[in-house]
Design an enzyme around this catalytic site. Sequence first.
Site, PDB file in Angstrom:
ATOM      1  N   ASN A   1      18.777  -6.755 -85.172  1.00  0.00           N
ATOM      2  CA  ASN A   1      18.693  -7.489 -86.435  1.00  0.00           C
ATOM      3  C   ASN A   1      19.901  -7.149 -87.312  1.00  0.00           C
ATOM      4  O   ASN A   1      20.127  -5.986 -87.638  1.00  0.00           O
ATOM      5  CB  ASN A   1      17.408  -7.132 -87.191  1.00  0.00           C
ATOM      6  CG  ASN A   1      17.326  -7.849 -88.527  1.00  0.00           C
ATOM      7  OD1 ASN A   1      17.140  -9.063 -88.581  1.00  0.00           O
ATOM      8  ND2 ASN A   1      17.490  -7.113 -89.615  1.00  0.00           N
ATOM      9  N   GLU A   2      20.677  -8.184 -87.639  1.00  0.00           N
ATOM     10  CA  GLU A   2      21.827  -8.047 -88.551  1.00  0.00           C
ATOM     11  C   GLU A   2      22.693  -6.841 -88.181  1.00  0.00           C
ATOM     12  O   GLU A   2      23.131  -6.080 -89.045  1.00  0.00           O
ATOM     13  CB  GLU A   2      21.350  -7.956 -90.003  1.00  0.00           C
ATOM     14  CG  GLU A   2      20.640  -9.221 -90.464  1.00  0.00           C
ATOM     15  CD  GLU A   2      20.262  -9.204 -91.947  1.00  0.00           C
ATOM     16  OE1 GLU A   2      20.284  -8.110 -92.553  1.00  0.00           O
ATOM     17  OE2 GLU A   2      19.963 -10.279 -92.490  1.00  0.00           O
TER      18      GLU A   2
ATOM     19  N   ASN B   1      19.712 -15.277 -90.182  1.00  0.00           N
ATOM     20  CA  ASN B   1      19.111 -14.863 -91.450  1.00  0.00           C
ATOM     21  C   ASN B   1      20.015 -15.384 -92.566  1.00  0.00           C
ATOM     22  O   ASN B   1      21.110 -14.850 -92.774  1.00  0.00           O
ATOM     23  CB  ASN B   1      19.014 -13.338 -91.538  1.00  0.00           C
ATOM     24  CG  ASN B   1      18.159 -12.745 -90.433  1.00  0.00           C
ATOM     25  OD1 ASN B   1      17.465 -13.459 -89.721  1.00  0.00           O
ATOM     26  ND2 ASN B   1      18.204 -11.433 -90.284  1.00  0.00           N
TER      27      ASN B   1
ATOM     28  N   TYR C   1      21.669 -14.444-102.467  1.00  0.00           N
ATOM     29  CA  TYR C   1      22.600 -13.316-102.587  1.00  0.00           C
ATOM     30  C   TYR C   1      24.017 -13.762-102.942  1.00  0.00           C
ATOM     31  O   TYR C   1      24.903 -12.933-103.139  1.00  0.00           O
ATOM     32  CB  TYR C   1      22.622 -12.505-101.291  1.00  0.00           C
ATOM     33  CG  TYR C   1      21.347 -11.738-101.046  1.00  0.00           C
ATOM     34  CD1 TYR C   1      20.919 -10.758-101.933  1.00  0.00           C
ATOM     35  CD2 TYR C   1      20.563 -12.001 -99.930  1.00  0.00           C
ATOM     36  CE1 TYR C   1      19.737 -10.055-101.718  1.00  0.00           C
ATOM     37  CE2 TYR C   1      19.383 -11.296 -99.707  1.00  0.00           C
ATOM     38  CZ  TYR C   1      18.982 -10.336-100.597  1.00  0.00           C
ATOM     39  OH  TYR C   1      17.820  -9.648-100.375  1.00  0.00           O
TER      40      TYR C   1
ATOM     41  N   TRP D   1      11.178 -15.384 -94.908  1.00  0.00           N
ATOM     42  CA  TRP D   1      11.113 -13.971 -95.280  1.00  0.00           C
ATOM     43  C   TRP D   1      10.646 -13.915 -96.725  1.00  0.00           C
ATOM     44  O   TRP D   1      11.397 -14.274 -97.604  1.00  0.00           O
ATOM     45  CB  TRP D   1      12.502 -13.314 -95.121  1.00  0.00           C
ATOM     46  CG  TRP D   1      12.459 -11.835 -95.324  1.00  0.00           C
ATOM     47  CD1 TRP D   1      12.591 -11.158 -96.517  1.00  0.00           C
ATOM     48  CD2 TRP D   1      12.255 -10.828 -94.327  1.00  0.00           C
ATOM     49  NE1 TRP D   1      12.480  -9.813 -96.322  1.00  0.00           N
ATOM     50  CE2 TRP D   1      12.282  -9.587 -94.979  1.00  0.00           C
ATOM     51  CE3 TRP D   1      12.056 -10.866 -92.941  1.00  0.00           C
ATOM     52  CZ2 TRP D   1      12.106  -8.391 -94.295  1.00  0.00           C
ATOM     53  CZ3 TRP D   1      11.889  -9.675 -92.269  1.00  0.00           C
ATOM     54  CH2 TRP D   1      11.918  -8.452 -92.944  1.00  0.00           C
TER      55      TRP D   1
ATOM     56  N   LYS E   1      10.092 -11.007-102.006  1.00  0.00           N
ATOM     57  CA  LYS E   1      10.333 -12.334-101.438  1.00  0.00           C
ATOM     58  C   LYS E   1       9.076 -12.928-100.801  1.00  0.00           C
ATOM     59  O   LYS E   1       9.147 -13.984-100.163  1.00  0.00           O
ATOM     60  CB  LYS E   1      11.445 -12.278-100.387  1.00  0.00           C
ATOM     61  CG  LYS E   1      12.829 -11.981-100.934  1.00  0.00           C
ATOM     62  CD  LYS E   1      13.880 -12.138 -99.848  1.00  0.00           C
ATOM     63  CE  LYS E   1      15.249 -11.717-100.336  1.00  0.00           C
ATOM     64  NZ  LYS E   1      15.353 -10.249-100.534  1.00  0.00           N
TER      65      LYS E   1
END
Length: 269
Positions: free
Chosen positions: A91-92, A158, A164, A238, A258
Amino acid sequence: VGNAMSDEMHRHDMILAKEMGANFIRLAHYPQDDAVLEQCDKMGILVWEEIPIVDIVPDSKPFEQICETNLREMIRQHYNHPSIITWGYMNEILLATQRKFSKQEQIPVVKRTLNLAKHLEQIVKTEDPYRVSAIAFHGSDSYNDVGLSSITNVIGWNLYQGWYGGKIEGFDDFLEKQHQKYPDHPIIISEYGAGADKRVHSFTPQSFDFSIEYQQRYLEYYLPTIEKKNYVSGSTLWNFIDFASALRDESMPRINNKGILYENRSPKD
């Protein structure tokens, strides 16, 4: 109660998700209790399950061995759950790498990351040749540039344009560019969302104000955009609930808000 949640709590969460119309859940970022998968089996909810490889791949043989053990154990323990359609294992993974290291310093880290991903991909295909593999990327073309996007069967993005940074319409632009450049990549939007604090309201909602109204505006843009794109296979919002997050320092310190439900499982607007 944290990770001491009862089986009934887990089952109830899946029932709430189903009642909201969800038919696909990404269990981030580690294997969940068997009660979760059993309930998904019963209700026909599709599942992406993954092991916790995040931030940075260190120069460590034991780390690689633990990742391999985690992946094999997850697949062998949950292989017979018909709800699972995707095995995930990162993930990321370039996000913290890019923040912490200079471009030159990133070279060996990225090489280790690629080698680990290729190794884990082989394990997925050996342990379970019938399901697809996936990695979740953050919104950067670097995953394509270094070759990570060509390893798994499915690419998870994502994406938080309009939260952001950037404009909310940037979400549509990003997807269009990805599809034009890589039309054969099966895409899932593995995360998208905006924070919402029950104490904050606004007649002029804007990015990162944590107003209930901006979260509504954000989701009401993203979901129809996703549904219109036939090259996007699915999406996972998310997040399901507001949850504890030790390093968060936003409108509610130590909380990622969130969720579309509050932590007590009551729905937001």
